[in-house]
Scaffold this motif. Sequence first.
Motif, mmCIF file in Angstrom:
data_model
loop_
_atom_site.group_PDB
_atom_site.id
_atom_site.type_symbol
_atom_site.label_atom_id
_atom_site.label_comp_id
_atom_site.label_asym_id
_atom_site.label_seq_id
_atom_site.Cartn_x
_atom_site.Cartn_y
_atom_site.Cartn_z
ATOM 1 N N UNK A 81 55.004 9.591 40.045
ATOM 2 C CA UNK A 81 55.809 8.327 39.943
ATOM 3 C C UNK A 81 56.411 8.338 38.771
ATOM 4 N N UNK A 82 56.782 6.940 38.905
ATOM 5 C CA UNK A 82 56.326 5.708 37.091
ATOM 6 C C UNK A 82 57.892 4.930 37.188
ATOM 7 N N UNK A 83 59.160 6.177 37.914
ATOM 8 C CA UNK A 83 60.061 6.020 37.141
ATOM 9 C C UNK A 83 61.591 4.221 37.814
ATOM 10 N N UNK A 84 60.502 3.673 38.577
ATOM 11 C CA UNK A 84 60.064 2.590 39.099
ATOM 12 C C UNK A 84 59.464 1.342 39.101
ATOM 13 N N UNK A 85 59.201 1.330 37.602
ATOM 14 C CA UNK A 85 58.185 0.958 36.973
ATOM 15 C C UNK A 85 58.084 0.443 35.962
ATOM 16 N N UNK A 86 57.964 -0.915 35.508
ATOM 17 C CA UNK A 86 57.977 -1.806 34.012
ATOM 18 C C UNK A 86 56.715 -0.756 32.998
ATOM 19 N N UNK A 87 57.545 -1.155 31.974
ATOM 20 C CA UNK A 87 57.084 -0.476 30.797
ATOM 21 C C UNK A 87 55.358 -0.686 31.321
ATOM 22 N N UNK A 88 54.909 -2.299 31.592
ATOM 23 C CA UNK A 88 53.318 -2.198 31.321
ATOM 24 C C UNK A 88 52.843 -2.078 32.803
ATOM 25 N N UNK A 89 53.436 -1.704 33.566
ATOM 26 C CA UNK A 89 52.306 -0.410 34.957
ATOM 27 C C UNK A 89 52.613 0.836 34.502
ATOM 28 N N UNK A 288 58.687 5.838 30.846
ATOM 29 C CA UNK A 288 57.910 6.486 31.067
ATOM 30 C C UNK A 288 58.054 7.562 30.039
ATOM 31 N N UNK A 289 59.107 8.074 29.224
ATOM 32 C CA UNK A 289 58.243 9.331 28.581
ATOM 33 C C UNK A 289 58.281 8.994 27.436
ATOM 34 N N UNK A 290 58.997 7.751 27.170
ATOM 35 C CA UNK A 290 58.398 6.769 25.603
ATOM 36 C C UNK A 290 57.204 6.721 25.568
ATOM 37 N N UNK A 291 56.430 6.199 27.075
ATOM 38 C CA UNK A 291 55.057 5.313 26.653
ATOM 39 C C UNK A 291 53.760 6.623 26.702
ATOM 40 N N UNK A 292 54.386 7.116 26.965
ATOM 41 C CA UNK A 292 53.363 8.745 27.622
ATOM 42 C C UNK A 292 53.443 9.463 25.703
ATOM 43 N N UNK A 293 54.648 9.071 25.623
ATOM 44 C CA UNK A 293 54.938 10.212 24.068
ATOM 45 C C UNK A 293 54.144 9.258 23.196
#
Lengths: 416, 153
Positions: A81-89, A288-293
């Motif tokens: 999922x994750x696309x409707x969550x903040x960076x923090x989540x 999500x892409x930035x954070x996982x990267x």
Amino acid sequence: MTETVTWTCTGCALLCEDIQVSIGDNRIEQVEHACIKGRARILGCNEKAIPTVNGVNAKIDDAIKDAARILMEAKNPLLYGWSNSTNEAQMAGIELARTLGCVIDSTSSFCQGITINEILNGTIPTCTLDEVREKADVMVFWGADPMSSHPRHMSKYSYFPRGELRQRGYEDDRTAISIDVWQSRTAKICKNGFHRIPPGKDIEFMRGLIDALSGRVPKLSFDYDVKRILELAATLKKAEFGVIFAGLGLVYSIKEDIALLSEFMSALNQFCSFSLIPMAGHFNMRGFNHNLHEKTGHIYRVKFDDGGAISGVKYSVIEQIKSGADAVLVVGSDPIASLPVSISRRLKDIPIILIDPCMNLTSQVADVTIPCSTSGIEVGGTAVRMDGKNMDITSLVQGDNMSDEMIIRRIIEEVE
Amino acid sequence: MTSAMEIYQLLPKTNCKECGESTCMAFDVALLSGTKRFTECPPLMNEDKYSDSKQKLEEILKPLEGAEETGLIIHEELCSGCGNCVVACPVNVANDSHGSGRGLGPTNNKVIFRVVDGKVKAANVKECRRFGKDKILCRACIDPCPTEAIEFV
Ligand code: SF4
Ligand code: SF4
Ligand code: SF4
Ligand code: SF4
């Protein structure tokens, strides 16, 4: 007493930061400048989610404990999922995946992930929306219809506003082009700049354009006025600051041949300056892409194993549901509604835990539902705009539920 | 835009003169020029066989009755709140160059268009370039609208 606050809209990945909201008594009274989509976001769910376990109402603490139990008992859980969550989540989600040693993927997996990957790896040049407003003179909406998906895109950034180098606004200073398989709302605004191509012919049209750019006469298998391609190439070449807005129409067609997109961008940049911005949909899909990267060097489809992280097609949400996943944690998404039927049918047979503010199709089949607050309405944080800019998200009112981040942190405590 | 003919087709076409006009055709013209309202046709209002036509006329003529004195009509049900008209209208740009002119929501009350609760609202319509002594046939709010939600009658 009513007070007016400035708010950043989480209705789409444009994250418009100029919205004025009047609030009285912890209730939203009026919203100015947000489009109809942003207004819908503020109005919230049709039906709010409630905590359930095995389809019956439960206490939130029990739902969280049961979610942790399912995830621990599973051999191969998937966090999705994750696309409707903040960076923090999202960061908390990545931590949970690491703790469980499992697969994590987001909706970008079958969406803009591949373009964002090229951008983060530096193979495709990009720019910010603010630069687009100040400088862009040629904008190409390829397989993209912002007038439907991101209603304020053209008025706030890409076409209508006056910018530093575009003082006369759209009439004289900007040229909008739409390349699409149908005459969308955006295409209508582009008027003569609309190029209709047959479905599935994006790759061929792009090759044709590369030819036309370097002065060769393009050969196409479908009926198309060659003169129009040559004219289009000439318009692109003259751009002082050009930008391609890559929509899903383009991404779906080009996903097998993403190298061609880089080649096209290089071809353009031999003559002029062109950047690309992916038309990310959900408000923090790109985050999500930035954070996982940042955490793993990969943007999506990651499996944590022995402390390391590997990425590959087999860790995509689709492949995992087809074979592998024996429990799925869904955060802020409705996969039963959005995945292809063949996949969602399989998903129904796997234990599902849903964290979401609203009831949706997935909540109808979920084994555990945990309601969370709505990001950007009841809980703040940060998010990444479609162009990669980090934005602050503020909350407007006090909600009844925990944030998705809090819920995930509670699950982490339970599984550790 | 609805044509006079479409409206005429919905009238009883009996030329009974009860409305005070000599024919239904004349009544049609009076409707368009705003000197008569459709409720002034007694057969249409009272006879069951015209109830469908009456309902259609209501739908067609309602927005016309809401028209500003300048003739500006906004079909709110079509508006997506995209803000194209807000940013493109020359009056908005002139009166709020650092807000609407640069793509933002209006920052003062001197503008014609602003989006409230997801739908465009018009104010200060007398400033519209289509009126006054130096009037021009401006279309800067009509053409950029993706849904044809704005018209002038
Ligand atoms: S364009 Fe997107 S971010 Fe901007 S107001 Fe509309 S929904 Fe909200
Ligand atoms: S009253 Fe109605 S039916 Fe009679 S003439 Fe007038 S418009 Fe026609
Ligand atoms: S016609 Fe021109 S001046 Fe009048 S409201 Fe529309 S855009 Fe503004
Ligand atoms: S341009 Fe049309 S759809 Fe957009 S805000 Fe104006 S009236 Fe509404």
